[in-house]
Every structure is written in C-alpha cells, then in structure tokens.
Scaffold this active site. Structure first.
Site, PDB file in Angstrom:
ATOM      1  N   ASP A  10       7.377  13.043  12.446  1.00 50.15           N
ATOM      2  CA  ASP A  10       7.976  14.329  12.105  1.00 50.15           C
ATOM      3  C   ASP A  10       7.972  15.173  13.369  1.00 50.15           C
ATOM      4  OD1 ASP A  10       9.211  15.975  10.191  1.00 50.15           O
ATOM      5  OD2 ASP A  10       7.448  17.244  10.125  1.00 50.15           O
ATOM      6  N   SER A  11       9.032  15.927  13.568  1.00 49.87           N
ATOM      7  CA  SER A  11       9.084  16.717  14.788  1.00 49.87           C
ATOM      8  C   SER A  11       9.905  17.973  14.575  1.00 49.87           C
ATOM      9  CB  SER A  11       9.681  15.887  15.929  1.00 49.87           C
ATOM     10  OG  SER A  11      10.974  15.473  15.590  1.00 49.87           O
ATOM     11  N   LYS A  25      16.781   4.934  14.613  1.00 48.11           N
ATOM     12  CA  LYS A  25      15.346   5.116  14.791  1.00 48.11           C
ATOM     13  C   LYS A  25      14.618   3.772  14.677  1.00 48.11           C
ATOM     14  CE  LYS A  25      13.144   8.988  13.392  1.00 48.11           C
ATOM     15  NZ  LYS A  25      12.512   9.960  12.497  1.00 48.11           N
ATOM     16  N   ARG A  80      15.620   5.761   6.906  1.00 50.44           N
ATOM     17  CA  ARG A  80      16.837   4.975   6.663  1.00 50.44           C
ATOM     18  C   ARG A  80      17.767   5.121   7.856  1.00 50.44           C
ATOM     19  NH1 ARG A  80      16.637   3.020   1.563  1.00 50.44           N
ATOM     20  NH2 ARG A  80      15.344   4.195   0.118  1.00 50.44           N
ATOM     21  N   LYS A 102      19.076   3.902  11.059  1.00 49.78           N
ATOM     22  CA  LYS A 102      19.091   2.604  11.754  1.00 49.78           C
ATOM     23  C   LYS A 102      18.771   2.757  13.239  1.00 49.78           C
ATOM     24  CE  LYS A 102      19.527  -0.094   8.571  1.00 49.78           C
ATOM     25  NZ  LYS A 102      18.250  -0.725   8.288  1.00 49.78           N
ATOM     26  N   PHE A 147      20.940  15.433  20.499  1.00 44.21           N
ATOM     27  CA  PHE A 147      21.224  15.941  19.151  1.00 44.21           C
ATOM     28  C   PHE A 147      20.420  17.217  18.942  1.00 44.21           C
ATOM     29  CE2 PHE A 147      17.253  15.110  16.845  1.00 44.21           C
ATOM     30  CZ  PHE A 147      16.589  14.339  17.776  1.00 44.21           C
ATOM     31  N   HIS A 196       8.878  15.154  23.664  1.00 42.85           N
ATOM     32  CA  HIS A 196       7.780  15.061  22.698  1.00 42.85           C
ATOM     33  C   HIS A 196       7.761  13.683  22.043  1.00 42.85           C
ATOM     34  CE1 HIS A 196      11.582  16.208  21.069  1.00 42.85           C
ATOM     35  NE2 HIS A 196      11.184  16.227  19.821  1.00 42.85           N
TER      36      HIS A 196
HETATM   37  P1  IMP Z   1      12.787  14.894  12.687  1.00 48.22           P
HETATM   38  O1  IMP Z   1      11.508  15.228  12.024  1.00 48.22           O
HETATM   39  O2  IMP Z   1      12.613  13.964  13.842  1.00 48.22           O
HETATM   40  O3  IMP Z   1      13.851  14.475  11.745  1.00 48.22           O
HETATM   41  O4  IMP Z   1      13.289  16.281  13.358  1.00 48.22           O
HETATM   42  C1  IMP Z   1      13.509  17.461  12.591  1.00 48.22           C
HETATM   43  C2  IMP Z   1      14.498  18.371  13.299  1.00 48.22           C
HETATM   44  O5  IMP Z   1      13.918  18.881  14.513  1.00 48.22           O
HETATM   45  C3  IMP Z   1      15.787  17.693  13.718  1.00 48.22           C
HETATM   46  O6  IMP Z   1      16.739  17.712  12.678  1.00 48.22           O
HETATM   47  C4  IMP Z   1      16.224  18.564  14.900  1.00 48.22           C
HETATM   48  O7  IMP Z   1      16.888  19.704  14.428  1.00 48.22           O
HETATM   49  C5  IMP Z   1      14.902  18.982  15.519  1.00 48.22           C
HETATM   50  N1  IMP Z   1      14.543  18.052  16.615  1.00 48.22           N
HETATM   51  C6  IMP Z   1      13.534  17.136  16.608  1.00 48.22           C
HETATM   52  N2  IMP Z   1      13.504  16.451  17.776  1.00 48.22           N
HETATM   53  C7  IMP Z   1      14.511  16.935  18.521  1.00 48.22           C
HETATM   54  C8  IMP Z   1      14.996  16.608  19.828  1.00 48.22           C
HETATM   55  O8  IMP Z   1      14.510  15.712  20.542  1.00 48.22           O
HETATM   56  N3  IMP Z   1      16.050  17.328  20.253  1.00 48.22           N
HETATM   57  C9  IMP Z   1      16.641  18.306  19.514  1.00 48.22           C
HETATM   58  N4  IMP Z   1      16.249  18.636  18.295  1.00 48.22           N
HETATM   59  C10 IMP Z   1      15.183  17.956  17.783  1.00 48.22           C
END
Ligand code: IMP
Length: 207
Positions: A73-74, A16, A12, A14, A154, A182
């Site tokens: 997911d990251s 992204k 959700r 926007k 962020f 990444h």
């Molecule tokens: P998401 O799965 O992309 O929502 O990432 C999960 C969490 O990993 C985020 O809330 C950040 O805390 C951290 N994170 C993921 N990618 C990044 C980045 O590019 N920079 C900094 N923190 C990241």
C-alpha cells in the site's frame, strides 16, 4: 531440492504481478495473483495507515486462500496539508476521478503554500494464513511542483519534484524512478532479505 513456496500477490494488476515476479526471479517461490483463484470477497482499503491497509490485505488474502500472501500500500503525504492525501491518495478528488484531476485538486489545495515538502511512502506486508506477518517500509522525499511536468509514470508523478534529479518523477525514466522511489526502495529491501523471508514462511506454514 525443496519445493518452491507459493506466494499470492494480493492484486489483479498484471503489471504489478509481472514486476514482482521479475524481482523475485531465482528465489524458490511460485508467484500467483488473485486472478489464479475464483472470486474472493472484496476488502475495503479503509485503514488509517499504509501499514494497516497492507497488513489487512495480506492477512485477509492469506487466510481466505490458505496460502502466504504479499500486499503493498502506498500514497503521498503533503506536509502543508497535514499529511493529506495520505491513505486517501487513490480516491482524492472522488472515486471516479482521473490521475490528472487528482493532480489538479492537489495543486489547487497548495495554492499560496510556501512549504511544498511531501513524501511518498510504501509498505509491503507478507502474511501467512495463521496471522503473523513481516513488514517492509520505505519513503521518498520531494516537493510538490508549481505545475505538472513530464508524462511518464502514473498518479501524482507529474507534480512530485525529486530534488536530487531536479526533475519530477514523470520526467524520470522508469529505471531512475525505481532506484529513487518509495516502492523501488521497499522492494529492494525485501529482495535483499528474501532468503530469510523464505525460511520464515516455511517455518510459519502448517505442516
Ligand atoms: P497503491 O496503494 O500502490 O495502489 O497507491 C495508492 C495511490 O497512491 C495511487 O493510486 C496513486 O495515486 C498514489 N501513488 C502511489 N505510488 C505512486 C507513485 O509512485 N507515483 C505517483 N502516485 C503514486
């Protein structure tokens, strides 16, 4: 000409959706996100790996909506902390904590640690309603800084030092970060292969 294929981004956020729409411009896809549909059940992201979380989100969304779906997911893995915060990156320091509080907590955990090696990882999963999915993964290696620097980006960006640029992610421009990060690398790989992805989706959609 063939009809564009629908692709639902399982988010959700926007920002992204806009980024992914921009990236896939020119391909025969009709990008939507969860806000284009009514309320759908919430899925806890409590898997043990980025792979698992990304696949659960994409396949759940594809099944519920009956349309192909993409999820990512990251997170950040720190060597001296046995891979923490890892899949808990968003919730490290508690559900309601801010990015700043998460960075402070990580710096506290790293006090006195000599090995500062860390890596961000990103997994993208594209699933069709019947279950099969494709996966793209990328990793970006760096070091946990001694203190925060920079105000771009962020999450953990202010404390993730990227040696090739001698700057933290938060000191790099958005363009510099997306070439190195990444997420940038995983999406670049997806974009390179997107012609094949479109064919795969068409072959795996119900007739
Ligand atoms: P998401 O799965 O992309 O929502 O990432 C999960 C969490 O990993 C985020 O809330 C950040 O805390 C951290 N994170 C993921 N990618 C990044 C980045 O590019 N920079 C900094 N923190 C990241």
């Amino acid at each position: 000409m063939k009809k564009p294929i629908p692709l639902v981004i399982a988010t959700r956020n926007k920002g992204k959706t806009a980024e992914i729409r921009d990236l896939l411009k020119g391909f025969p896809v009709d990008i939507k996100d969860l806000d284009n549909f009514g309320p759908i059940p919430h899925l806890e992201e409590d898997g043990d790996s980025f792979d698992e979380n990304a696949y659960r989100k994409s396949s759940f969304t594809a099944r519920i909506l009956g349309l192909p779906a993409l999820a990512d997911d990251s997170g950040l893995l720190v060597e001296a902390l046995d891979g923490a915060p890892g899949v808990h990156s968003a919730r490290y320091a508690g559900q309601r904590a801010t990015d700043e509080q998460r960075c402070i907590k990580l710096l506290q955990e790293m006090e006195g640690k000599f090995n500062r090696r860390a890596a961000f990882e990103c997994v993208i999963s594209i699933a069709v309603p019947a279950g099969p999915a494709l996966t793209y993964e990328a990793r970006c290696e760096g070091l946990i800084a001694e203190q925060p620097a920079g105000s771009n980006g962020f999450g953990y960006d202010p404390i993730f030092f990227y040696p090739p640029y001698k700057k933290t992610f938060a000191e790099m421009t958005r363009k510099e970060k997306s070439l190195a990060s990444h997420r940038g690398k995983a999406f670049a790989e997806l974009k390179n292969e997107f012609d094949k992805v479109v064919i795969w989706i068409r072959q795996n959609l119900p007739v």
